[in-house]
Design an enzyme around this catalytic site. Structure first.
Site, short mmCIF file in Angstrom:
data_model
loop_
_atom_site.label_atom_id
_atom_site.label_comp_id
_atom_site.label_asym_id
_atom_site.label_seq_id
_atom_site.Cartn_x
_atom_site.Cartn_y
_atom_site.Cartn_z
N CYS A 72 5.28 0.52 3.90
CA CYS A 72 4.59 0.58 5.16
C CYS A 72 3.48 -0.23 5.03
CB CYS A 72 4.27 2.05 5.27
SG CYS A 72 3.13 2.21 6.83
N CYS A 129 0.86 -0.07 7.33
CA CYS A 129 -0.41 0.53 8.05
C CYS A 129 -1.63 0.65 7.07
CB CYS A 129 -0.25 1.77 8.59
SG CYS A 129 -0.35 3.46 7.37
#
Lengths: 376, 376
Positions: free
Chosen positions: A305, A307
């Site tokens: 990920c 993020c």
């Protein structure tokens, strides 16, 4: 600035579609997920960071905003966009759903709903006309018609009476909305789990004419299997060339299944609400950071990920700040969850564009079936 | 990477000084304000945004971190910097202050303090040696020696006994800290409000030898007037060529007065804590956003402020989200308050560098005397 709302479907794959809903405030790539900004804030997030996750549009709640701070007040302050510092499209619900859920505090008539505020007990009267007025005062780009969300389960008679009322209110909503270039009004299909009744509702809405159509009355406790049964026919009953919006849905696998069945738009509090309770939504499924297995784990939630939460923080940190009740726990998990949802929508859009949706969905389920990484 | 800690005073104006405390993890511009990151987070802030306000260094609390998640755990996870995603300098307190405040749960002896955790009642033993070990495990760049913060008021006998104990603990802290290039150990002056006792404490600390010196035992209820009386002599008793740190201070006017009296470093929870209760710290003084006067006010907190809160949000919005209990209220007000504090420190540094401190301070007080803008 182009003052037209238009919907262009770029590609289809089976019943799924990908395209763009164009508005004067910006394009909405579909299938789209709308984060929920109940009280003029997506909880625990700065709006620029909501945008950075990939959100093209937010949802605002008429019920909450009409009570506090009030629609007229927001209008006088320049509208909801300016008030909450979000210059892209906003869709507002009609207030009907929340009002109906105040079972002990409301009275339903042909005219509308009288209810008492859950905040201070003050009396309000919400009608199709007042709902249109409030949504106009807020400056909503996509306005939802005022309806009754039929509870589940409902007998055929209950569902029919409720649907008929919603269709009369749909006409009044359309009349009250008037002609507002650059702003859209969506109708809401009802009919519970009855196929013919859903078809009748769709026909009535199309006769009135809307800029988009929602499938209402789902995600109200019927379960995924029954919801998918309805979605096997309901979207097809609505116009092909207009956006279709499944209200209040949902979990990642609900969204994937609904996209396969022809839905273009979604909203749900799950990514933000579950983040505040320590739950992360990931490719591998939901992960509960409260669990002691994460206490000494230096790994990110999801090493794939991109993020900020996964780039900069360990599971051990997320466990610690959640257990300590720190605000940053809600901030980091909400950010991750909204990022994951938008990444899922981008994956769905790309897969439809490439006519690879089946493979994408198979992979989606395969990764979830394996589940979270093993504890260290 | 330069492994030395050094302090260079670039300019003085009266008793005030401005300079740079250099550390391997980055320069600390003085006078400096250190935001407090109690439990490995500056509450309601992402660390990159704390940095963006102008903070060169954070403070971490040994007491909170030793209890949860634990010093050994943080060490195993790569240290506090990595754990909380802050790669610049961190100063940690010794744990003594918080432990002493557990009046019913602790037992003080020559050896140290035995106490019970406020979280789960578990027993701990904190000594100068253990405090040094914990701060090393955390990876703190500036370590505070373990002391007893003398309560106020104290008789001369109480203050003397307490100061003597703190000086014996200072020697043990120094011995336990050892030789750690790139890391600093600060001693803490005690002596309550007794000038000669403060001088004696300063002499004892200088004989031991520290990299910096704190003025301890202030901001414990004595009031600004008495605090300034002590600061009229206490900083001058400490070495001119080392940083002087006034612990737990304070309100903006406390800081300004202390800088005028020769203090270089500060920490306080006020900007973050008051932000969470709806209070904004501004040039014009403190503003309570809870007040109904802000309900319809489209103006920012301070039209001259460049922080994201003042650039993008009205007082009406801040009032609304505070009243609604929304997390973004804490986020926006904490951001503004930390920005204001850092802007104040930059103003003080610039004024000292220009030898214009008196004019700066006069203007500071003049703006506060006028107070907040009139209601609309």
């Amino acid at each position: 600035m182009d003052q037209k709302i238009s919907f262009d479907i770029a590609k289809t794959d089976g019943r799924a579609r990908t395209g763009v809903l164009k508005t004067p405030k910006g394009d909405i790539r579909t299938p789209a997920f709308m984060p929920v900004g109940t009280a003029a804030t997506v909880k625990a997030m700065m709006p620029e960071n909501v945008r950075a996750t990939g959100a093209d549009i937010l949802l605002g709640n008429t019920y909450h905003l009409m009570l506090r701070p009030g629609a007229e007040r927001i209008h006088n302050l320049g509208g909801l966009h300016r008030f909450m510092n979000w210059d892209r499209p906003i869709l507002t619900d009609s207030g009907g759903y929340q009002v109906m859920s105040l079972t002990d505090l409301r009275k339903l008539t042909e005219e509308g709903v009288k209810f008492k505020s859950h905040i201070d007990g003050a009396e309000y009267n919400l009608t199709p006309e007042r709902s249109m007025e409030i949504q106009r005062l807020l400056g909503s780009d996509i306005v939802m018609s005022f309806d009754e969300c039929t509870p589940f389960p409902a007998t055929e008679k209950q569902a029919k009476d409720s649907m008929d009322l919603s269709m009369r209110w749909a006409q009044r909503s359309r009349d009250a909305f008037g002609d507002r270039p650059g702003y859209a009004l969506f109708g809401i299909q009802q009919g519970s789990t009855f196929k013919e009744m859903r078809a009748e509702s769709a026909d009535k809405l199309m006769n009135i004419g809307f800029d988009g159509y929602a499938v209402g009355g789902l995600a109200v406790g019927e379960g995924q299997e029954l919801m998918f049964e309805v979605l096997d026919y309901a979207p097809e009953q609505l116009p092909k060339d207009k956006p279709r919006y499944l209200m209040g849905v949902g979990k990642p696998d609900d969204i994937v299944g609904a996209v396969q069945r022809g839905i273009d738009m979604f909203d749900c509090v799950l990514p933000s609400r579950s983040g505040r309770t320590g739950q992360a939504q990931t490719r591998m499924g939901a992960i509960n950071l409260r669990n002691a297995r994460h206490r000494d784990d230096p790994r990110p939630l999801d090493e794939n990920c991109t993020c900020p939460t996964c780039q900069n923080y360990s599971r051990a940190y997320l466990h610690h700040v959640h257990r300590a009740g720190e605000i940053i726990s809600s901030m980091l998990l909400t950010w991750h969850n909204l990022h994951y949802y938008q990444e899922l929508m981008q994956g769905l859009r790309d897969a439809i564009a490439a006519e690879q949706l089946d493979a994408f969905v198979a992979n989606f389920h395969a990764i979830r079936a394996v589940g979270d990484i093993e504890p260290l």
